[in-house]
Design a protein around this motif. Structure first.
Motif, PDB file in Angstrom:
ATOM      1  N   HIS A 310       0.841  -1.199   0.000  1.00 36.04           N
ATOM      2  CA  HIS A 310       0.000   0.000   0.000  1.00 36.04           C
ATOM      3  C   HIS A 310       0.874   1.246   0.000  1.00 36.04           C
ATOM      4  O   HIS A 310       2.042   1.193   0.410  1.00 36.04           O
ATOM      5  CB  HIS A 310      -0.925  -0.008   1.211  1.00 36.04           C
ATOM      6  N   THR A 311       0.305   2.330  -0.433  1.00 42.31           N
ATOM      7  CA  THR A 311       1.071   3.553  -0.625  1.00 42.31           C
ATOM      8  C   THR A 311       0.430   4.715   0.112  1.00 42.31           C
ATOM      9  O   THR A 311      -0.791   4.891   0.079  1.00 42.31           O
ATOM     10  CB  THR A 311       1.187   3.900  -2.120  1.00 42.31           C
ATOM     11  N   VAL A 312       1.274   5.487   0.779  1.00 45.27           N
ATOM     12  CA  VAL A 312       0.872   6.787   1.318  1.00 45.27           C
ATOM     13  C   VAL A 312       1.636   7.834   0.524  1.00 45.27           C
ATOM     14  O   VAL A 312       2.876   7.778   0.446  1.00 45.27           O
ATOM     15  CB  VAL A 312       1.198   6.894   2.819  1.00 45.27           C
ATOM     16  N   SER A 313       0.928   8.755  -0.072  1.00 49.06           N
ATOM     17  CA  SER A 313       1.572   9.757  -0.934  1.00 49.06           C
ATOM     18  C   SER A 313       0.918  11.110  -0.728  1.00 49.06           C
ATOM     19  O   SER A 313       0.150  11.317   0.221  1.00 49.06           O
ATOM     20  CB  SER A 313       1.476   9.319  -2.391  1.00 49.06           C
ATOM     21  N   SER A 314       1.233  12.010  -1.630  1.00 48.90           N
ATOM     22  CA  SER A 314       0.630  13.342  -1.547  1.00 48.90           C
ATOM     23  C   SER A 314      -0.880  13.268  -1.671  1.00 48.90           C
ATOM     24  O   SER A 314      -1.589  14.156  -1.180  1.00 48.90           O
ATOM     25  CB  SER A 314       1.232  14.244  -2.633  1.00 48.90           C
ATOM     26  N   ALA A 315      -1.412  12.208  -2.299  1.00 55.19           N
ATOM     27  CA  ALA A 315      -2.871  12.053  -2.391  1.00 55.19           C
ATOM     28  C   ALA A 315      -3.476  11.869  -1.013  1.00 55.19           C
ATOM     29  O   ALA A 315      -4.651  12.172  -0.792  1.00 55.19           O
ATOM     30  CB  ALA A 315      -3.219  10.870  -3.289  1.00 55.19           C
ATOM     31  N   GLN A 316      -2.699  11.367  -0.062  1.00 56.52           N
ATOM     32  CA  GLN A 316      -3.184  11.206   1.307  1.00 56.52           C
ATOM     33  C   GLN A 316      -2.721  12.352   2.201  1.00 56.52           C
ATOM     34  O   GLN A 316      -2.887  12.286   3.425  1.00 56.52           O
ATOM     35  CB  GLN A 316      -2.692   9.884   1.885  1.00 56.52           C
ATOM     36  N   GLY A 317      -2.113  13.378   1.612  1.00 57.67           N
ATOM     37  CA  GLY A 317      -1.792  14.577   2.380  1.00 57.67           C
ATOM     38  C   GLY A 317      -0.338  14.815   2.646  1.00 57.67           C
ATOM     39  O   GLY A 317       0.008  15.798   3.325  1.00 57.67           O
ATOM     40  N   LEU A 318       0.560  13.964   2.186  1.00 54.45           N
ATOM     41  CA  LEU A 318       1.973  14.212   2.419  1.00 54.45           C
ATOM     42  C   LEU A 318       2.412  15.491   1.728  1.00 54.45           C
ATOM     43  O   LEU A 318       1.810  15.933   0.746  1.00 54.45           O
ATOM     44  CB  LEU A 318       2.808  13.036   1.924  1.00 54.45           C
ATOM     45  N   ALA A 319       3.508  16.066   2.237  1.00 58.69           N
ATOM     46  CA  ALA A 319       3.958  17.367   1.748  1.00 58.69           C
ATOM     47  C   ALA A 319       4.443  17.313   0.310  1.00 58.69           C
ATOM     48  O   ALA A 319       4.546  18.358  -0.348  1.00 58.69           O
ATOM     49  CB  ALA A 319       5.064  17.905   2.653  1.00 58.69           C
ATOM     50  N   GLY A 320       4.763  16.155  -0.192  1.00 58.61           N
ATOM     51  CA  GLY A 320       5.214  16.033  -1.572  1.00 58.61           C
ATOM     52  C   GLY A 320       5.182  14.580  -2.007  1.00 58.61           C
ATOM     53  O   GLY A 320       5.092  13.658  -1.170  1.00 58.61           O
ATOM     54  N   PRO A 321       5.255  14.306  -3.318  1.00 57.45           N
ATOM     55  CA  PRO A 321       5.151  12.928  -3.802  1.00 57.45           C
ATOM     56  C   PRO A 321       6.455  12.130  -3.683  1.00 57.45           C
ATOM     57  O   PRO A 321       6.428  10.908  -3.526  1.00 57.45           O
ATOM     58  CB  PRO A 321       4.761  13.115  -5.267  1.00 57.45           C
ATOM     59  N   THR A 322       7.610  12.817  -3.772  1.00 61.73           N
ATOM     60  CA  THR A 322       8.888  12.114  -3.782  1.00 61.73           C
ATOM     61  C   THR A 322       9.420  12.020  -2.355  1.00 61.73           C
ATOM     62  O   THR A 322       9.607  13.044  -1.691  1.00 61.73           O
ATOM     63  CB  THR A 322       9.889  12.844  -4.677  1.00 61.73           C
ATOM     64  N   ILE A 323       9.674  10.789  -1.915  1.00 67.45           N
ATOM     65  CA  ILE A 323      10.047  10.557  -0.523  1.00 67.45           C
ATOM     66  C   ILE A 323      11.520  10.144  -0.454  1.00 67.45           C
ATOM     67  O   ILE A 323      11.986   9.315  -1.238  1.00 67.45           O
ATOM     68  CB  ILE A 323       9.167   9.457   0.116  1.00 67.45           C
ATOM     69  N   TYR A 324      12.235  10.706   0.533  1.00 64.53           N
ATOM     70  CA  TYR A 324      13.627  10.305   0.772  1.00 64.53           C
ATOM     71  C   TYR A 324      13.778   9.750   2.196  1.00 64.53           C
ATOM     72  O   TYR A 324      13.465   8.593   2.420  1.00 64.53           O
ATOM     73  CB  TYR A 324      14.579  11.456   0.453  1.00 64.53           C
TER      74      TYR A 324
END
Length: 992
Positions: A310-324
């Motif tokens: 499963h994925t948590v991304s900007s669609a779920q409210g994260l500050a941006g799509p690319t995660i480090y």
């Protein structure tokens, strides 16, 4: 990839538990550019061999989970048209299709043909086709049902169908035909015939279409657009109309479900998040593994299955799509560096975002860590901060100039370490220190830090690896064992071994000064290792640009210790639920194991989250199928074995293992029995290339396995016979043997003839030489006897005469003595001359014959030597010609001479016997024996043993010399009788 149902927002419990929806689905989508011939899917069926067959409006496609093969009019003989309406796969894998133009195509064993009147189809008006589990096939010709039984040859009108009705095919699940009979609807299926009664309110309104749902219920639509649903009892309930669409819940085998809208003309549609409008579903098919396939009206083919990741991304409210970097703190909150928006805190299903307004020096977060006291440290492209209250404040740490913090860790002594782009910084009790390559580091670009159990600090980055032990440094690069100088991850396992993840050359293992490398060539899924995490089941999980993969720790240990030649990796990607398979790394932590055991990896589109315990078990490896075989570029049928002509033997074998769960991870092994003793690991390659097979009989064998190292016991095989070139065939080799034998015979015969000629020539020469010698001896003997001998006789007679005259004349006595001496000497000279003459040529031989000559020779020799003798000599005067008589005589003479000179014998015995057509001569003495005396060959005789042997050869006889155990020597000559002599009676008295 397109999400068929959007994923709900993931919630996080206090421990970091991810609250993920259970009923979400993912799909693989195939369109024309991916190998599907066309986007309108009219039918989907799976054969018993595992292949998935897809009928489209531009040909037939076969899919094995990896490859799509297309059959159409352009590339397949027997294909009359490409626009297909329906498809049926029989239990024997035969294919049946009908085309939009009303033709029927039958495929069997890879060959296709279009049916004609000979098959019971007089007119090309077939607009419906179906089949059952036994292989029976039914078609519709102008609304009439025809059937062909399994194993039959023709279609015949179905007698059991109600007459006078015009049948049409069911839709959705086309396993039968329907016809309206007034207020009744008759459904004819193989195993049953159903009747649906239209309600009185409908009366005899015409039915537009009838659909069979997956749950066995019927959906009806009248020409006026009204729809009804018939439940399992057959009762009808209204189900909307053209202006009031209804919906149907479709359940998958894993229990998940999704909604289909049922619109006008019983069209099923569903909305896909990434498409602007709902898509029309023409076919829904469940394969053998329980996953669903959707055939759409123009959007291609979708494969649905329950997601694992499963994925948590900007669609779920994260500050941006690319995660480090990503980290879970002691309280359970998840801190996520989300580019380009800043830092996100994820807890209790709530996302809180932080940016420069909250004290971050820069929204690009590069490192996150929490110290033992619970303080959160955050590195950014603009500097280092710590979290206090609800704000971030600058950290009072001295960093290298222009250095960006990329990794943060705290060692057991409380020291904070900061790896930057310009060196390594430390901080403890307000005191900072900076270390660079000038102080002993291998590289200033530090991206990974690890304190091992012994208290050593390992420092990895782009440039190599350093180990700091107190104030001492040890360094490694690829020149002294490091797999790559581009290091992204460090991990110490419970055994104390160090694992090093690199960006571009796989995984490194280090222990006790020994390095081992594990790369994709060794079975690792990818040469990128951005993070290394362990789970509670003995696996290591790694991230890369091509997804997440796991390897059993025991498998890795076996490889580095030489107990196995390869490792097995299981890869997870978009097909398993990842929004993006491209993971991010190089900034720390590039992934973490949460308190609840779930694994979190940063990607280019959100955080990929999964529970290793809940990872779906891999299905058993499927059996292998042979796709195609080509020999020297020509396609051949392997069913009856492959025959390869002599000469260049290039065999290309394409094989597969149809599978639609982790299909790309199926592995293969093959061998050529009769040539190979070991299996060849082909990896995921589905083609075997076999070249230059020697002549002989072989068996090609191939089997499939999964990425966990399990192999299917079912081996697919077929024989290969390689013909021998003409020069290796039995008849050619036999001819060569025959010719060689003939040549040997000819050569041997020639050499024998030549040897015989040489021997004959030598014999003739020897005979001529001996004859010449004997002639010369005879002449000398005659001259001695007739000339010198006569003169000596005259001298003796004159002396005697003179002696008588002296006596009468009264001379003095001394004169008388002189004359007597002259007479005596003359007499001795006469005797010596006669002896020499006799030895040169015995006069007995010419005057008395061979028998008498031999008798005289024995008697004279024995008497002269003072030996006793006995002789038994048959009459052999007429058994040899003149020259051979002399040879026989000389052999006896030399044998006796050897007895006299060497034997020291007191007795000699001579026997000459005629035995049939042979003459056997034996000379035996009782002397000192052969071993105790000088060899006759070395004696100073007239011609010795060599001469005796040569004369025996001229007689065509054999000569043997043998010593007796009791003493003495025997010389034996056996010679054939050369001329017809006088018969000698057995009672003839021997001469002696």
């Amino acid at each position: 990839m397109l999400a068929l149902v959007g994923c709900a927002l993931l919630a996080c419990a206090a421990q970091g538990q991810v609250d993920t929806p259970d009923k979400s689905n993912k799909n693989d989508r195939w369109v024309a550019v991916s190998g599907l011939p066309q986007g309108i899917i009219r039918a989907i069926r799976q054969g018993p061999d595992g292949y998935l067959w897809i009928a489209t409006m531009d040909g037939l496609a076969r899919y094995d989970g990896v490859r799509m093969q297309v059959f159409n009019r352009g590339n397949t003989p027997g294909f009359v048209a490409n626009r297909l309406e329906s498809l049926y796969v029989a239990p024997n894998t035969d294919l049946w299709m009908n085309t939009e133009s009303g033709r029927v195509i039958h495929g069997s064993a890879g060959r296709f043909r279009t049916l004609t009147a000979d098959d019971g189809i007089a007119q090309p008006h077939v607009h419906g086709l179906t089949g059952d589990g036994s292989g029976d096939v039914r078609i519709l010709i102008d609304g009439v049902i025809y059937e062909r039984k399994a194993g039959g040859t023709r279609f015949e009108k179905l007698a059991s169908a109600p007459p006078g009705l015009f049948f049409r095919p069911l839709i959705w699940n086309p396993i039968g035909f329907w016809a309206q009979d007034g207020d009744r609807v008759i459904v004819s299926r193989f195993e049953q015939t159903d009747t649906v009664h239209l309600p009185a309110s409908v009366g005899k309104s015409l039915l537009w279409n009838l659909a069979l749902a997956a749950d066995g219920t019927y959906w009806l639509e009248l020409e006026n657009g009204k729809r009804y649903h018939a439940d399992s009892s057959g009762a009808l309930t209204p189900a909307g109309d053209a202006t009031h669409p209804t919906s149907e819940k479709y359940k998958l085998a894993d229990g998940s479900e999704w909604d289909l809208n049922i619109e006008s003309r019983l069209t099923r549609t569903m909305r896909v998040a990434d498409l602007p409008e709902p898509i029309s579903i023409l076919q829904i098919y469940r394969d053998h593994e329980g996953t669903a396939w959707l055939g759409t009206n123009g959007y291609g083919l979708f494969h649905l299955h329950h997601p694992f990741i499963h994925t948590v991304s900007s669609a779920q409210g994260l500050a941006g799509p690319t995660i480090y970097p990503i980290l879970q703190d002691q309280a359970g909150a998840i801190w996520i560096g989300a580019w380009p928006g800043g830092l996100s805190r994820y807890v209790h299903g709530t996302v809180t975002n932080y940016d420069v307004r909250d004290g971050l020096p820069n929204p690009l977060v590069t490192a996150i860590a929490e110290d033992a006291g619970g303080t959160l440290w955050v590195g950014t492209h603009g500097g280092l901060v710590v979290h206090k209250g609800n704000k971030f404040v600058p950290a009072n740490v001295l960093l290298p100039p222009k250095g960006t913090v990329q990794v943060i860790t705290q060692t057991r002594d409380g020291t904070m370490w900061f790896g930057t782009t310009q060196g390594l910084a430390s901080w403890k009790d307000g005191v900072s220190r900076i270390l660079t390559t000038n102080d002993g580091l291998q590289t200033n670009d530090v991206r990974a830090l690890l304190e091992d159990r012994a208290g050593n600090l390992w420092i990895g980055g782009y440039g190599g690896l350093t180990r700091r032990s107190g104030d001492k440094f040890a360094r490694w690069t690829d020149a002294n064992g490091l797999p790559s100088e581009n290091i992204r991850a460090l991990y110490e396992d419970p055994d104390g071994a160090l694992w090093v993840g690199t960006y571009d050359n796989g995984l490194g293992w280090f222990r006790d000064g020994v390095w081992k490398s594990i790369r994709s060539l060794d079975g690792l899924a990818n040469d990128g290792v951005f993070q290394i995490l362990n789970d509670t089941h003995g696996n290591l999980w790694m991230s890369s640009n091509r997804g997440i993969y796991r390897v059993k720790k025991t498998n890795l240990d076996d490889f580095v210790h030489g107990r196995t030649a390869a490792v097995s990796s299981v890869t997870y990607g978009v097909a398993d639920g990842m929004a993006s398979a491209e993971c991010d790394g190089g900034l720390s932590p590039a992934g973490m194991r949460a308190h609840d055991g779930t694994l979190w990896f940063p990607t280019q589109n959100g955080v990929a989250i999964f529970d290793p315990v809940a990872a779906p078990a891999l299905p058993p490896p499927p059996p292998v199928l042979i796709d195609s075989v080509t020999v020297n570029g020509q396609i051949v049928d392997p069913a009856s074995g492959i025959k390869v002509p002599s000469g260049r033997s290039n065999v290309e074998i394409s094989y597969t293992a149809p599978n639609f769960v982790n299909a790309a991870q199926i592995q293969f092994r093959y061998r050529v029995a009769g040539l190979d003793t070991e299996w060849t690991d082909a990896g995921r390659r589905r083609t075997a290339y076999i070249t230059h097979l020697p002549p002989g009989n072989y068996v090609f064998q191939v089997k499939a396995g999964d990425s966990d190292g399990r192999w299917n016991d079912a081996i697919q095989s077929f024989p290969i016979q390689v013909s021998a070139p003409f020069y290796l065939t039995w008849w050619f080799l036999g001819s060569l043997v025959f010719l060689a034998f003939g040549a040997i015979q000819f050569t041997a015969s020639y050499r024998v003839r030549r040897a015989e000629r040489d021997r004959a020539a030598q014999r003739a020469f020897s005979m001529q030489l001996i004859s010449s010698q004997e002639g010369e001896r005879k002449r000398i003997a005659a001259e001695l006897h007739d000339s010198i001998g006569q003169r000596l006789v005259v001298m003796k007679n004159l002396a005697l005469f003179f002696l008588r005259g002296v006596e009468k004349s009264g001379h003095k006595p001394e004169q008388l003595e002189n004359i007597e001496e002259i007479s005596t000497q003359a007499g001795m000279a006469i005797d010596e001359t006669r002896a020499i003459s006799y030895n040169l040529r015995p006069f007995h031989l010419d005057r008395l014959g061979l028998t008498k000559a031999v008798e005289a020779l024995v008697r004279t020799t024995a008497k002269a030597a003072g030996m006793d003798y006995d002789a038994e000599i048959d009459d052999i005067d007429h058994d040899f010609d003149d020259e051979m008589q002399m040879n026989f005589y000389r052999i006896v003479q030399e044998a006796l001479n050897n007895v006299v000179k060497h034997a020291q014998a007191s007795r000699v015995s001579v026997q000459v016997k005629r035995a049939g057509q042979q003459v056997v001569m034996t000379v035996h003495d009782n002397g000192m024996g052969l071993a105790s005396r000088k060899s006759p060959a070395g004696a100073q005789s007239g011609f010795g043993l060599t001469g005796m042997t040569e004369r025996a050869s001229l007689l065509q006889g054999t000569l043997t010399v043998q010593g007796d155990p009791q003493g003495g020597t025997s010389v034996r000559l056996t010679a054939p009788i050369e001329k017809d002599g006088m018969d000698v009676e057995d009672t003839d008295r021997p001469r002696g």
